[in-house]
Design a protein around this motif. Structure first.
Motif, mmCIF file in Angstrom:
data_model
loop_
_atom_site.group_PDB
_atom_site.id
_atom_site.type_symbol
_atom_site.label_atom_id
_atom_site.label_comp_id
_atom_site.label_asym_id
_atom_site.label_seq_id
_atom_site.Cartn_x
_atom_site.Cartn_y
_atom_site.Cartn_z
ATOM 1 N N GLU A 10 0.849 -1.191 0.000
ATOM 2 C CA GLU A 10 0.000 0.000 0.000
ATOM 3 C C GLU A 10 0.886 1.242 0.000
ATOM 4 O OE1 GLU A 10 -4.029 1.369 2.280
ATOM 5 O OE2 GLU A 10 -2.377 0.666 3.503
ATOM 6 N N THR A 11 0.722 2.067 -1.003
ATOM 7 C CA THR A 11 1.540 3.268 -1.108
ATOM 8 C C THR A 11 1.070 4.317 -0.116
ATOM 9 O OG1 THR A 11 0.110 4.313 -2.744
ATOM 10 C CG2 THR A 11 1.823 2.829 -3.584
ATOM 11 N N ASN A 12 1.902 5.352 0.085
ATOM 12 C CA ASN A 12 1.535 6.445 0.968
ATOM 13 C C ASN A 12 0.290 7.155 0.463
ATOM 14 O OD1 ASN A 12 2.097 8.150 3.259
ATOM 15 N ND2 ASN A 12 2.705 9.737 1.796
ATOM 16 N N ASP B 252 -2.142 5.807 -1.201
ATOM 17 C CA ASP B 252 -3.289 4.943 -0.891
ATOM 18 C C ASP B 252 -3.722 5.127 0.563
ATOM 19 O OD1 ASP B 252 -3.381 3.813 -3.421
ATOM 20 O OD2 ASP B 252 -1.961 2.228 -2.897
ATOM 21 N N LYS B 253 -2.747 5.220 1.446
ATOM 22 C CA LYS B 253 -3.052 5.398 2.864
ATOM 23 C C LYS B 253 -3.732 6.746 3.111
ATOM 24 C CE LYS B 253 0.795 2.541 4.537
ATOM 25 N NZ LYS B 253 2.091 2.539 5.268
ATOM 26 N N ALA C 288 -7.318 6.516 1.802
ATOM 27 C CA ALA C 288 -8.156 5.694 2.681
ATOM 28 C C ALA C 288 -8.538 6.455 3.943
ATOM 29 C CB ALA C 288 -7.431 4.399 3.031
ATOM 30 N N GLU C 289 -7.569 7.151 4.520
ATOM 31 C CA GLU C 289 -7.846 7.924 5.738
ATOM 32 C C GLU C 289 -8.760 9.104 5.426
ATOM 33 O OE1 GLU C 289 -7.813 9.380 9.659
ATOM 34 O OE2 GLU C 289 -7.516 7.408 8.751
#
Length: 361
Positions: free
Chosen positions: A6-8, A10-11, A14-15
């Motif tokens: 999971e790339t930064n 993506d994180k 998501a957040e």
């Protein structure tokens, strides 16, 4: 099978989605807990992409009682446009579009150009010291904007664009910013600056909130040519100020395909799906249902349905817009009152900043 890393990005996405959903629910109960910062650059009048993508949501939030700051980002026009001779005119046209759409300026809603709020712009220097040139250089949104603008030489204003946006958000303690996913990198810069400022200068009593995204749930509206996002520069738009006849003529030129049967297939019939979605945004009916009703009526019937739905949706806005065009003094009054409100907030924030940075005299 190896697990996907999971790339930064993506994180972050998501957040952002998690926080956005949480805020949407809480806003209904605690609207005063939030302050929304939103706005536009004065590069011309607004079109239906703006209307469905942001304007209607601004009206909704302000009607819920959420304190709303609507920024006209006139300084930012200078980063990639040469149309500075039209900034004042375009600013007033934006205000007319806002008011015609249903935004009501007052104690809860402030409309202002950031070039008239010098106290806020004084935050630019300390904020610039909190980010590195490398961090600004790799901002993907800035890279995309540079490519789209066709700039041969990138000015420093373009590179520091996200920092100026942080100024716009944080001077008024904005904690919610309605954006699309493509704007998340800019918002992350504002969050980073707020976090670093608080940690460095006021860890016990933070001055700035860390703003969160309120992600748009409206699907992207493509231009009438079916090739890209609706944009004034591409000439594939329907302006809010267009007449009903002008709207009909523009829709007749909209791209569809050669198939007689109208179906909603977003992956394979992109242009037809786009027109069906616009009708859906006007009527509230699902795109699939609209397609079924049109059936083998073909592109002509599809365009007729869109023309009728869009003109009906925009009729009250256009009537109000025509009235506002006749009252330029009222538009100036709205802007002056907005500037007064914004400067009062900025002065208070600047005093706090000077205090924690030990710059009082």
């Amino acid at each position: 099978m190896a697990e996907e890393v999971e790339t930064n990005a993506d994180k972050i996405l998501a957040e952002a989605v998690r926080q956005s959903n949480k805020i949407e629910q809480d806003i209904l109960v605690n609207p005063k807990k939030y302050r929304v910062l939103t706005g536009d650059r004065p590069t011309g009048r607004l079109h239906i992409g703006h209307y469905f993508g942001s304007l209607k949501n601004r009206v909704r939030l302000s009607k819920l009682g959420v304190p709303t700051m609507i920024l006209i980002a006139d300084y930012q026009v200078l980063t990639d446009h040469d149309a500075f001779d039209k900034i004042s005119q375009n600013t007033k046209q934006l205000v007319i579009d806002y008011l015609a759409a249903g935004i009501e300026p007052g104690e809860n809603v402030c409309i202002y150009p950031h070039s008239h709020v010098p106290e806020a712009n004084q935050l630019m220097v300390p904020f610039l010291t909190l980010v590195s040139s490398a961090e600004l250089d790799r901002n993907p949104t800035v890279k995309d904007e540079i490519i789209k603008s066709g700039m041969k030489s990138v000015n420093a204003g373009m590179l520091t664009y996200p920092v100026h946006q942080a100024v716009d958000i944080l001077f008024c303690k904005g904690n919610v910013v309605p954006v699309g996913k493509d704007q998340l990198p800019h918002l992350e810069v504002a969050r980073l600056i707020a976090k670093r400022f608080n940690k460095k200068f006021c860890p016990e009593n933070p001055v700035f909130p860390e703003p969160h995204a309120l992600l748009s749930k409206t699907p992207m509206i493509m231009g009438l040519d079916g090739s890209a996002k609706m944009s004034k520069s591409l000439g594939n738009t329907i302006m809010l100020s267009a007449t009903e006849d002008e709207t009909a003529k523009l829709i007749k030129k909209a791209k569809t395909d050669g198939q007689r049967e109208i179906t909603y297939e977003p992956e394979t019939r992109v242009e037809v799906a786009n027109l069906l979605r616009i009708i859906s945004l006007c009527t509230g009916e699902e795109p699939e249902s609209i397609a079924n009703n049109i059936g083998n009526g073909g592109g002509g019937m599809l365009k007729d349905c869109l023309t009728e739905a869009l003109n009906k949706e925009l009729r009250p806005l256009r009537e109000k817009r025509a009235e506002l065009e006749k009252d330029p003094e009222y538009i100036r009054k709205v802007l002056k009152q907005g500037v007064e409100q914004a400067r009062e907030m900025a002065q208070k924030t600047l005093m706090e900043v000077r205090h924690v940075m030990n710059m009082e005299i």
